[in-house]
Design a protein around this motif. Structure first.
Motif, PDB file in Angstrom:
ATOM      1  N   VAL A 100      19.776  26.861 -29.172  1.00 30.74           N
ATOM      2  CA  VAL A 100      19.610  27.582 -27.908  1.00 30.74           C
ATOM      3  C   VAL A 100      19.745  26.552 -26.797  1.00 30.74           C
ATOM      4  CG1 VAL A 100      18.066  28.947 -26.458  1.00 30.74           C
ATOM      5  CG2 VAL A 100      18.096  29.345 -28.912  1.00 30.74           C
ATOM      6  N   GLY A 101      20.740  26.734 -25.949  1.00 26.93           N
ATOM      7  CA  GLY A 101      20.974  25.805 -24.846  1.00 26.93           C
ATOM      8  C   GLY A 101      20.315  26.307 -23.574  1.00 26.93           C
ATOM      9  N   LEU A 102      19.415  25.492 -23.042  1.00 28.60           N
ATOM     10  CA  LEU A 102      18.697  25.843 -21.813  1.00 28.60           C
ATOM     11  C   LEU A 102      18.542  24.596 -20.973  1.00 28.60           C
ATOM     12  CD1 LEU A 102      15.525  27.672 -23.211  1.00 28.60           C
ATOM     13  CD2 LEU A 102      17.383  28.759 -21.988  1.00 28.60           C
ATOM     14  N   TYR A 103      18.677  24.715 -19.687  1.00 22.78           N
ATOM     15  CA  TYR A 103      18.204  23.610 -18.851  1.00 22.78           C
ATOM     16  C   TYR A 103      17.264  24.177 -17.799  1.00 22.78           C
ATOM     17  CZ  TYR A 103      21.475  24.979 -15.159  1.00 22.78           C
ATOM     18  OH  TYR A 103      22.125  25.675 -14.198  1.00 22.78           O
ATOM     19  N   ARG A 104      16.386  23.307 -17.349  1.00 22.72           N
ATOM     20  CA  ARG A 104      15.389  23.728 -16.383  1.00 22.72           C
ATOM     21  C   ARG A 104      15.925  23.412 -15.000  1.00 22.72           C
ATOM     22  NH1 ARG A 104       9.259  21.450 -16.177  1.00 22.72           N
ATOM     23  NH2 ARG A 104      10.354  19.615 -15.419  1.00 22.72           N
ATOM     24  N   ASP A 105      16.081  24.440 -14.154  1.00 22.37           N
ATOM     25  CA  ASP A 105      16.558  24.198 -12.794  1.00 22.37           C
ATOM     26  C   ASP A 105      15.567  23.263 -12.088  1.00 22.37           C
ATOM     27  OD1 ASP A 105      18.366  25.714 -10.440  1.00 22.37           O
ATOM     28  OD2 ASP A 105      16.468  24.825  -9.785  1.00 22.37           O
ATOM     29  N   PRO A 106      16.056  22.116 -11.569  1.00 22.84           N
ATOM     30  CA  PRO A 106      15.122  21.140 -11.007  1.00 22.84           C
ATOM     31  C   PRO A 106      14.340  21.655  -9.804  1.00 22.84           C
ATOM     32  CG  PRO A 106      17.412  20.377 -10.793  1.00 22.84           C
ATOM     33  CD  PRO A 106      17.450  21.669 -11.536  1.00 22.84           C
ATOM     34  N   GLU A 107      14.884  22.620  -9.075  1.00 23.49           N
ATOM     35  CA  GLU A 107      14.188  23.159  -7.884  1.00 23.49           C
ATOM     36  C   GLU A 107      13.163  24.214  -8.279  1.00 23.49           C
ATOM     37  OE1 GLU A 107      14.585  21.910  -4.880  1.00 23.49           O
ATOM     38  OE2 GLU A 107      16.049  20.525  -5.745  1.00 23.49           O
ATOM     39  N   THR A 108      13.647  25.232  -9.004  1.00 21.08           N
ATOM     40  CA  THR A 108      12.777  26.388  -9.302  1.00 21.08           C
ATOM     41  C   THR A 108      11.963  26.192 -10.577  1.00 21.08           C
ATOM     42  OG1 THR A 108      14.437  27.467 -10.669  1.00 21.08           O
ATOM     43  CG2 THR A 108      14.528  27.917  -8.301  1.00 21.08           C
ATOM     44  N   LEU A 109      12.374  25.214 -11.419  1.00 19.25           N
ATOM     45  CA  LEU A 109      11.801  24.964 -12.752  1.00 19.25           C
ATOM     46  C   LEU A 109      12.035  26.134 -13.708  1.00 19.25           C
ATOM     47  CD1 LEU A 109       8.387  23.151 -11.973  1.00 19.25           C
ATOM     48  CD2 LEU A 109      10.660  22.161 -12.266  1.00 19.25           C
ATOM     49  N   GLN A 110      12.887  27.076 -13.309  1.00 19.14           N
ATOM     50  CA  GLN A 110      13.184  28.209 -14.190  1.00 19.14           C
ATOM     51  C   GLN A 110      14.253  27.822 -15.210  1.00 19.14           C
ATOM     52  OE1 GLN A 110      11.452  31.173 -14.210  1.00 19.14           O
ATOM     53  NE2 GLN A 110      10.260  29.840 -12.853  1.00 19.14           N
ATOM     54  N   PRO A 111      14.126  28.299 -16.475  1.00 18.87           N
ATOM     55  CA  PRO A 111      15.139  27.968 -17.485  1.00 18.87           C
ATOM     56  C   PRO A 111      16.427  28.745 -17.256  1.00 18.87           C
ATOM     57  CG  PRO A 111      13.496  29.462 -18.395  1.00 18.87           C
ATOM     58  CD  PRO A 111      13.044  29.143 -17.007  1.00 18.87           C
ATOM     59  N   VAL A 112      17.550  28.055 -17.475  1.00 16.74           N
ATOM     60  CA  VAL A 112      18.862  28.690 -17.364  1.00 16.74           C
ATOM     61  C   VAL A 112      19.529  28.585 -18.738  1.00 16.74           C
ATOM     62  CG1 VAL A 112      21.093  28.674 -16.177  1.00 16.74           C
ATOM     63  CG2 VAL A 112      19.007  27.909 -14.968  1.00 16.74           C
ATOM     64  N   GLY A 137       6.402  25.809 -19.810  1.00 16.04           N
ATOM     65  CA  GLY A 137       6.542  26.803 -20.888  1.00 16.04           C
ATOM     66  C   GLY A 137       7.733  27.728 -20.694  1.00 16.04           C
ATOM     67  N   GLY A 138       8.389  27.623 -19.526  1.00 12.06           N
ATOM     68  CA  GLY A 138       9.506  28.524 -19.243  1.00 12.06           C
ATOM     69  C   GLY A 138      10.616  28.449 -20.293  1.00 12.06           C
ATOM     70  N   SER A 139      10.970  27.216 -20.699  1.00 14.38           N
ATOM     71  CA  SER A 139      12.069  27.054 -21.663  1.00 14.38           C
ATOM     72  C   SER A 139      11.683  27.600 -23.037  1.00 14.38           C
ATOM     73  CB  SER A 139      12.452  25.573 -21.786  1.00 14.38           C
ATOM     74  OG  SER A 139      12.807  25.055 -20.529  1.00 14.38           O
ATOM     75  N   ALA A 140      10.476  27.277 -23.478  1.00 15.81           N
ATOM     76  CA  ALA A 140      10.033  27.751 -24.802  1.00 15.81           C
ATOM     77  C   ALA A 140       9.962  29.275 -24.825  1.00 15.81           C
ATOM     78  CB  ALA A 140       8.667  27.151 -25.146  1.00 15.81           C
ATOM     79  N   VAL A 141       9.406  29.867 -23.779  1.00 14.40           N
ATOM     80  CA  VAL A 141       9.292  31.336 -23.720  1.00 14.40           C
ATOM     81  C   VAL A 141      10.686  31.954 -23.756  1.00 14.40           C
ATOM     82  CG1 VAL A 141       8.632  33.288 -22.241  1.00 14.40           C
ATOM     83  CG2 VAL A 141       7.031  31.385 -22.590  1.00 14.40           C
ATOM     84  N   ALA A 142      11.626  31.385 -22.981  1.00 15.45           N
ATOM     85  CA  ALA A 142      12.984  31.942 -22.928  1.00 15.45           C
ATOM     86  C   ALA A 142      13.705  31.776 -24.273  1.00 15.45           C
ATOM     87  CB  ALA A 142      13.785  31.257 -21.815  1.00 15.45           C
ATOM     88  N   ALA A 143      13.517  30.625 -24.926  1.00 19.48           N
ATOM     89  CA  ALA A 143      14.181  30.402 -26.223  1.00 19.48           C
ATOM     90  C   ALA A 143      13.645  31.385 -27.263  1.00 19.48           C
ATOM     91  CB  ALA A 143      13.954  28.963 -26.679  1.00 19.48           C
TER      92      ALA A 143
END
Ligand SMILES: O=P(O)(O)OC[C@H]1O[C@H](OP(=O)(O)OP(=O)(O)O)[C@H](O)[C@@H]1O
Ligand SMILES: O=c1cc[nH]c(=O)[nH]1
Ligand SMILES: [Mg+2]
Length: 209
Positions: A100-112, A137-143
């Motif tokens: 699962v490819g995700l990066y965390r937006d550096p401004e919003t910290l939301q996973p993309v 936890g945003g990335s883990a929750v999204a994955a």
């Protein structure tokens, strides 16, 4: 509610200290993450079920045990999760690997999300999602959302270092997912980095800073 396990094994704690150390270079950092992933996998697989078989020893017949054919999948969250895959596969070499490819937006910290590829028999597999860091936890929750959307039912999450905020977020969003941690830290800073943490796991693994 999901259970949270913080591994206090001395070997895990010892190696984690050198992973945290800012003077540890990329090569050693990568080797240590690999070793800790193996040790954590040893602890996580404690509940695998066994079945009885008969084996001929040079002396007689023994009733003995083998793992009861559970289908496992390792799912690293790209990119930093890749650093934990080989260590996990050391102990369960027949596991399939999803990504699962995700990066965390550096401004919003939301996973993309930018990439998902899972084994085709996703509904029948037990998955262990791996990522060194559980921060907001945003990335883990999204994955985990991504796996569940595709039919996964049985999921664990394994990380090196977690912040309390991240643990809470995963527990709230996915109360069925147990969380396995090597170090539970104090807090997040204003940039969403774990304090004291280890810095940016992806950059330290791949030397991209
Ligand atoms: O809990 P969160 O607040 O979502 O943060 C944790 C995420 O941040 C890092 O990835 P990053 O976005 O830096 O991507 P990378 O692995 O490609 O460096 C880390 O590997 C996690 O995936
Ligand atoms: O401390 C942190 C938080 C998110 N991602 C990292 O790599 N490190
Ligand atoms: Mg990163």
């Amino acid at each position: 509610m999901a259970k949270v396990f913080v591994f206090d094994h001395p070997l895990i704690q010892h190696k984690l200290t050198f992973i945290r150390d800012k003077n540890t270079g990329t090569k050693e950092f990568r080797e240590l993450v690999d070793e800790v992933a193996t040790l954590m996998m040893f602890e996580i697989t404690r509940d695998l079920s066994l079945e009885e078989v008969e084996v001929e020893t040079p002396v007689s017949t023994a009733k003995a045990k083998v793992i009861a054919g559970k289908k496992l999948g390792i799912v690293p969250i790209l990119r930093a999760g890749i650093g934990m895959v080989d260590g996990a596969l050391n102990l369960i070499p027949t596991a399939k690997v999803g990504h699962v490819g995700l990066y965390r937006d550096p401004e919003t910290l939301q996973p993309v999300e930018y990439y998902v590829k899972l084994p085709s028999d996703v509904k029948e597999r037990e998955f262990i999602v791996v990522d060194p860091m559980l921060a907001t936890g945003g990335s883990a929750v999204a994955a985990i959302d991504s796996l569940k959307t595709r039919g996964a039912k049985n999921i664990k999450f394994m990380c090196l270092i977690a912040a309390p905020e991240g643990v809470e977020a995963v527990q709230k969003a996915h109360p069925d997912v147990d969380i396995y941690i090597a170090g539970l830290d104090e807090k997040l800073n204003e940039h969403g980095y774990i304090v004291p943490g280890l810095g940016d796991a992806g950059d330290r693994l791949f030397g991209t800073k």
